[in-house]
Design a protein around this motif. Structure first.
Motif, PDB file in Angstrom:
ATOM      1  N   ALA A 124       0.848  -1.185   0.000  1.00 12.09           N
ATOM      2  CA  ALA A 124       0.000   0.000   0.000  1.00 12.09           C
ATOM      3  C   ALA A 124       0.888   1.241   0.000  1.00 12.09           C
ATOM      4  O   ALA A 124       1.818   1.351   0.793  1.00 12.09           O
ATOM      5  CB  ALA A 124      -0.911  -0.006   1.224  1.00 12.09           C
ATOM      6  N   PRO A 126      -0.228   5.124  -0.599  1.00 11.31           N
ATOM      7  CA  PRO A 126      -1.061   6.259  -1.007  1.00 11.31           C
ATOM      8  C   PRO A 126      -0.207   7.445  -1.442  1.00 11.31           C
ATOM      9  O   PRO A 126       0.776   7.801  -0.794  1.00 11.31           O
ATOM     10  CB  PRO A 126      -1.857   6.577   0.269  1.00 11.31           C
ATOM     11  CG  PRO A 126      -1.083   5.966   1.377  1.00 11.31           C
ATOM     12  CD  PRO A 126      -0.414   4.768   0.810  1.00 11.31           C
ATOM     13  N   SER A 289     -10.644   1.232  -0.319  1.00 11.39           N
ATOM     14  CA  SER A 289     -10.028   0.193  -1.129  1.00 11.39           C
ATOM     15  C   SER A 289     -10.362   0.428  -2.580  1.00 11.39           C
ATOM     16  O   SER A 289     -11.437   0.933  -2.922  1.00 11.39           O
ATOM     17  CB  SER A 289     -10.512  -1.194  -0.696  1.00 11.39           C
ATOM     18  OG  SER A 289     -10.008  -2.193  -1.580  1.00 11.39           O
ATOM     19  N   THR A 447       2.487  -7.027   6.760  1.00 11.67           N
ATOM     20  CA  THR A 447       2.620  -7.290   5.329  1.00 11.67           C
ATOM     21  C   THR A 447       3.599  -8.432   5.089  1.00 11.67           C
ATOM     22  O   THR A 447       4.691  -8.463   5.658  1.00 11.67           O
ATOM     23  CB  THR A 447       3.108  -6.029   4.606  1.00 11.67           C
ATOM     24  OG1 THR A 447       2.156  -4.975   4.808  1.00 11.67           O
ATOM     25  CG2 THR A 447       3.250  -6.282   3.116  1.00 11.67           C
ATOM     26  N   ALA A 730      -2.358  -3.557  -0.542  1.00 10.09           N
ATOM     27  CA  ALA A 730      -2.891  -2.362  -1.189  1.00 10.09           C
ATOM     28  C   ALA A 730      -4.404  -2.403  -1.313  1.00 10.09           C
ATOM     29  O   ALA A 730      -5.040  -1.356  -1.471  1.00 10.09           O
ATOM     30  CB  ALA A 730      -2.267  -2.190  -2.573  1.00 10.09           C
ATOM     31  N   HIS A 731      -5.002  -3.595  -1.216  1.00  8.25           N
ATOM     32  CA  HIS A 731      -6.444  -3.719  -1.422  1.00  8.25           C
ATOM     33  C   HIS A 731      -7.179  -4.277  -0.209  1.00  8.25           C
ATOM     34  O   HIS A 731      -8.381  -4.059  -0.062  1.00  8.25           O
ATOM     35  CB  HIS A 731      -6.713  -4.616  -2.639  1.00  8.25           C
ATOM     36  CG  HIS A 731      -6.117  -4.092  -3.905  1.00  8.25           C
ATOM     37  ND1 HIS A 731      -4.813  -4.354  -4.280  1.00  8.25           N
ATOM     38  CD2 HIS A 731      -6.614  -3.294  -4.874  1.00  8.25           C
ATOM     39  CE1 HIS A 731      -4.560  -3.760  -5.428  1.00  8.25           C
ATOM     40  NE2 HIS A 731      -5.624  -3.117  -5.809  1.00  8.25           N
ATOM     41  N   GLY A 733      -5.567  -4.137   3.049  1.00  5.17           N
ATOM     42  CA  GLY A 733      -4.778  -3.737   4.194  1.00  5.17           C
ATOM     43  C   GLY A 733      -5.622  -3.208   5.337  1.00  5.17           C
ATOM     44  O   GLY A 733      -6.853  -3.134   5.257  1.00  5.17           O
ATOM     45  N   ALA A 736      -8.129  -0.395   4.492  1.00  7.38           N
ATOM     46  CA  ALA A 736      -9.257  -0.837   3.671  1.00  7.38           C
ATOM     47  C   ALA A 736     -10.294  -1.572   4.515  1.00  7.38           C
ATOM     48  O   ALA A 736     -11.506  -1.313   4.409  1.00  7.38           O
ATOM     49  CB  ALA A 736      -8.757  -1.727   2.541  1.00  7.38           C
TER      50      ALA A 736
END
Length: 832
Positions: A124, A126, A289, A447, A730-731, A733, A736
């Protein structure tokens, strides 16, 4: 009536009951109608098992995926009598991954599926738009090399081993009668010329490329052409025809830019990676997400572009394989001048085609912020046709008569395979650098592999493709000339790769031994904990040992990052050694070690022989498993479990990967929930088990906020955080999942310590009750009791409904869904 209601237009469905007058929905239904929509997990099941009733009725859907109810509940919304609990519906999607026998052929696409997973495994990050686009670009390039590797492996078998080596040697062609008409020593006809033999052999890899194109196009139409629900604001242009017909709207954009009709927003990877500034904001405010974006489950444009590029790359690979030996003969001193010039022109055209393919792969990523229905018609049609035209011209050039041309030795395939392997290694290293940079900007200790999971999986996909390619070539060479007395055999690099397999297995055996020791220690520690959890009951050592062993084995899932890290690091080191050994010596391992120390020579010979046998055994098992899966539904269902996990994600990196079932399942669930709340205004519990919980979360993200606030989420045995949150941060995490918790009306998650897949989602919010229930007791009773006179089984990952906590938590979720004020949350907890 229900089927008619579900054919309502998109805009009508999205005008939910919450946006109408409060009394309208109440007048449309009987007294208090509640719905529980069940979504099963990996491996699939039947609607009879899900609903615990032998009489079920399909109320909407088709043979591939459908929603079922008990026969007694078909008209439950119109009944006037109050109900004891919610109406249950079962969404059955197992045929998307384990349907007919053709699914067994998807085993051949395994490397493509693995590299496609790597696209979604980025950390992730941003605000790091350019780095995110670079990550996707590198994965797409690695995926392109896998297509070239597959086609090159088939060319090695048909063009080199069969047509060039075996058919050109009388001793080999005499052993195989079907090659007799190609042998130069027979009639001396047109087919016996080297160019004619090469042209005939080129039809096999060309046909394979065409088959891959066809399967990708056909599976997209069957699985992924179902449009997601939109908010009704989308213009009518670009409406898709039935059966996934690809109608074109809009023109092709060059260099990664595109014409945006009506001012719609550019998606995050739409612009070129080298553009100085993104055209528009790539990351608008979403619901935590990317799965909430309207175009996430509709990758039509990217898949079409990648399909055209990979098809052209395959055809160009075949053309290069057959043109190289003819060009080498024409470049010799005294060669025909016209053919020499033609060979250079053809080489320039092939290089130009390769540059065009790379440009198409690099220029555009996914469009997710809108439902992208444009299609680059000229590119999608023109690029494969141009590749086919170059291939036909190459075959004409190769077939031109060349007096004195004879086939001897092997074709110069070693440099090609070495270049492919080197390119893959460099791409993996660059991908690791980008992933590390993304991770260190926003590190999360949960992660997997500190953000390096994507590069590791990409490396494993390349290694798997190399092993499969080398295995096919080794087995065909042994079949054609088992003694290796008359054939030069496959490229030496493939032999070096096979020789590295025993060393890799040795490292894995050491790792497995270490994990076994750790599991045994953990099992011993769990025995005391099991006994402590059941005070006052007589201890049963065998019972405690069995429960503790299941818990310890379930904990192995959390060691997956270590296994992948060791496997990928070992693969990288051995692959680099194989590449260096083949390049430095130009000989097979036993040949390179012929004049060295005896220990080195014995080790090289043993590794080469054992590696060849292991590849043969693996290839035989692979074919046997595929054949069994083609005939046996139970074996096909086992393979379907692998696809349940691997094909959840859209085809963003490789267009020839197995199709994404979620691009059918998520719109199905979204439409069903929105249609039911629109029609009845009732309360809905979305109940997902295992992989079904991932589909449930993805569908909840796709709902409009008004509908989402009318839905409660019940997950059990869920890998949302334990697997997806760690490997796809990233989707899925923490941010999200926390946003999903805020957006749905309420959410409860059940899990067990004995479950190897499910676990807590680790979402905490002081304003609302926690998502995670405390770990469920498993087994339900330690010893024999009045409620359990027989020993209670250890349930592990299955049968969560058997626990009384399941019905209790579902009732609490329904109670928290206020019938008149959808989306109202409980009062915040007071301090103290």
């Amino acid at each position: 009536m229900e089927r008619a209601q579900e054919r309502t237009g998109v805009g009508d469905v999205e005008r939910t009951a919450a946006e109408q007058a409060p009394g309208v929905a109440a007048r449309r239904r009987g007294p208090e109608t509640d719905l529980e929509l069940l979504v099963h997990g990996v491996g699939g099941t039947t609607p009879e098992e899900m609903l615990d009733d032998p009489r079920t009725v399909r109320i909407t859907g088709d043979r591939t995926a459908a929603v079922f109810r008990r026969a007694a509940d078909v008209g439950a919304e119109e009944e006037e009598r109050p109900r004891n609990g919610p109406v249950q519906e079962a969404y059955v999607w197992c045929n998307l991954t384990s349907g007919d026998g053709s699914r067994a052929l998807w085993l051949l696409l395994l490397p493509f599926m693995v590299v496609n997973l790597a696209h979604w495994m980025r950390p992730a990050a941003p605000g790091r738009r350019r780095a995110v686009r670079l990550y996707g670009l590198l994965v797409r390039l690695a995926a392109l090399t896998l297509t070239v590797l597959l086609v090159a492996a088939v060319c090695e078998v048909t063009v080199d081993l069969v047509a060039w080596q075996c058919a050109g040697v009388r001793a080999c062609s005499g052993r195989h009668s079907w090659l007799g008409f190609l042998s130069p020593g027979t009639s001396g006809g047109w087919w016996t010329a080297p160019g004619s033999r090469l042209a005939l052999a080129a039809t096999a890899p060309a046909a394979l490329t065409g088959l891959l194109w066809y399967l990708s196009h056909r599976t997209w139409s069957a699985y992924e052409s179902h449009r997601p629900m939109t908010d009704g604001t989308e213009a009518s242009h670009g409406t898709e025809a039935s059966h996934g017909t690809e109608a074109s709207h809009g023109t092709e954009a060059s260099h990664g830019t595109e014409e945006e009709p009506h001012g719609t927003e550019v998606a995050c990877e739409t612009e070129s990676i080298w553009s100085p500034e993104p055209a528009r904001d790539c990351e608008p405010q979403t619901d935590g997400s990317a799965l909430a974006r309207p175009g996430f489950w509709y990758g039509r444009r990217l898949v079409a572009r990648l399909r055209a590029a990979h098809t052209a790359a395959g055809l160009l690979t075949v053309a290069a394989a057959v043109a190289t030996p003819a060009a080498r003969f024409d470049h010799r001193p005294g060669g025909p001048p016209a053919l020499n010039v033609l060979s250079w022109l053809l080489a320039a055209a092939l290089c130009g085609g390769a540059v065009a393919v790379a440009a198409v792969v690099c220029s555009r990523g996914r469009s997710e912020h809108r439902l992208d229905q444009t299609l680059d018609r000229h590119l999608v049609r023109g690029l494969p046709l141009a590749g086919l035209a170059l291939l036909l011209l190459t075959l004409l050039y190769v077939c031109w008569p060349r007096p004195g041309w004879r086939s001897a030795g092997r074709l110069p395939a070693d440099p090609a395979f070495a270049a492919l392997m080197l390119a893959q290694g460099l791409l993996v290293l660059a991908l690791a650098a980008v992933a590390h940079d993304l991770y260190r900007r926003d590190p999360d200790p949960r992660t997997g592999m500190r953000g390096l999971g994507g590069p590791a999986v990409t490396l494993l996909a390349c290694a798997l493709g190399g092993v499969m390619s080398g295995g096919i070539a080794q087995r065909v060479a042994d079949w054609l000339d088992g003694t290796r007395a008359s054939l030069a055999g496959p490229p030496v690099l493939l032999t070096w790769q096979a020789s590295a397999i025993p060393a890799l297995l040795a490292v894995l055996l050491v790792l497995a031994a270490g994990l076994a020791v750790r599991t045994a220690r953990l099992s011993r520690a769990e025995r005391a904990r099991v006994h402590h959890e059941h005070p006052g009951e007589p201890e049963d050592p065998a019972r405690s040992r069995a429960i503790a062993h299941v818990r310890a084995m379930a904990a192995l899932t959390d060691r997956a990052p270590l296994v992948v890290a060791v496997l990928s690091a070992t693969t990288l080191i051995l692959g680099a050694g194989a590449l260096a050994g083949a390049a430095a010596t130009g000989k097979t391992p036993d040949g390179a070690a012929h004049r060295t120390y005896d220990a080195v020579r014995v080790a090289a010979e043993t590794s080469q022989a054992l590696g060849s046998w292991l590849i043969g055994l693996g290839f035989l098992m692979f074919v046997t498993w595929g054949r069994r899966a083609y005939k046996d539904a139970s074996a096909r269902r086992t393979i379907g479990i692998l696809w349940d996990v691997g094909t959840f994600w859209p085809r963003a990196a490789h267009p020839f990967a197995p199709p994404c079932y979620a691009e059918r399942a998520v719109p199905d669930l979204t439409w069903r929930m929105a249609a039911w709340t629109r029609r009845t205004g009732g309360r809905l519990v979305l109940s997902g088990h295992s992989q079904g919980s991932v589909l449930a979360a993805a569908a909840a993200w796709q709902l409009t906020p008004a509908v989402r606030r009318r839905v409660a989420l019940l997950t059990y045995g869920s890998p949302l955080e334990r697997l997806y949150g760690r490997w796809f941060p990233a989707h899925f995490g923490p941010s999200a999942l926390a946003a999903l918790h805020q957006d749905v009306a309420c959410w409860r998650n059940l899990y067990r310590r004995t479950d190897p897949i499910g676990g807590p989602v680790r979402v905490r919010d002081t304003a609302v009750p926690d998502v995670d229930h405390e770990p469920l007791q498993d087994p339900l009773a330690y010893g024999r009791t009045l409620q359990h006179p027989l020993p209670a089984p250890v349930l592990g990952h299955g049968d969560y409904q058997a626990d009384p906590a399941f019905a209790r938590e579902r009732a609490r979720l329904l109670a928290r869904l206020h019938p008149d004020l959808p989306g109202q949350r409980p009062e915040p907890k007071q301090p103290g």
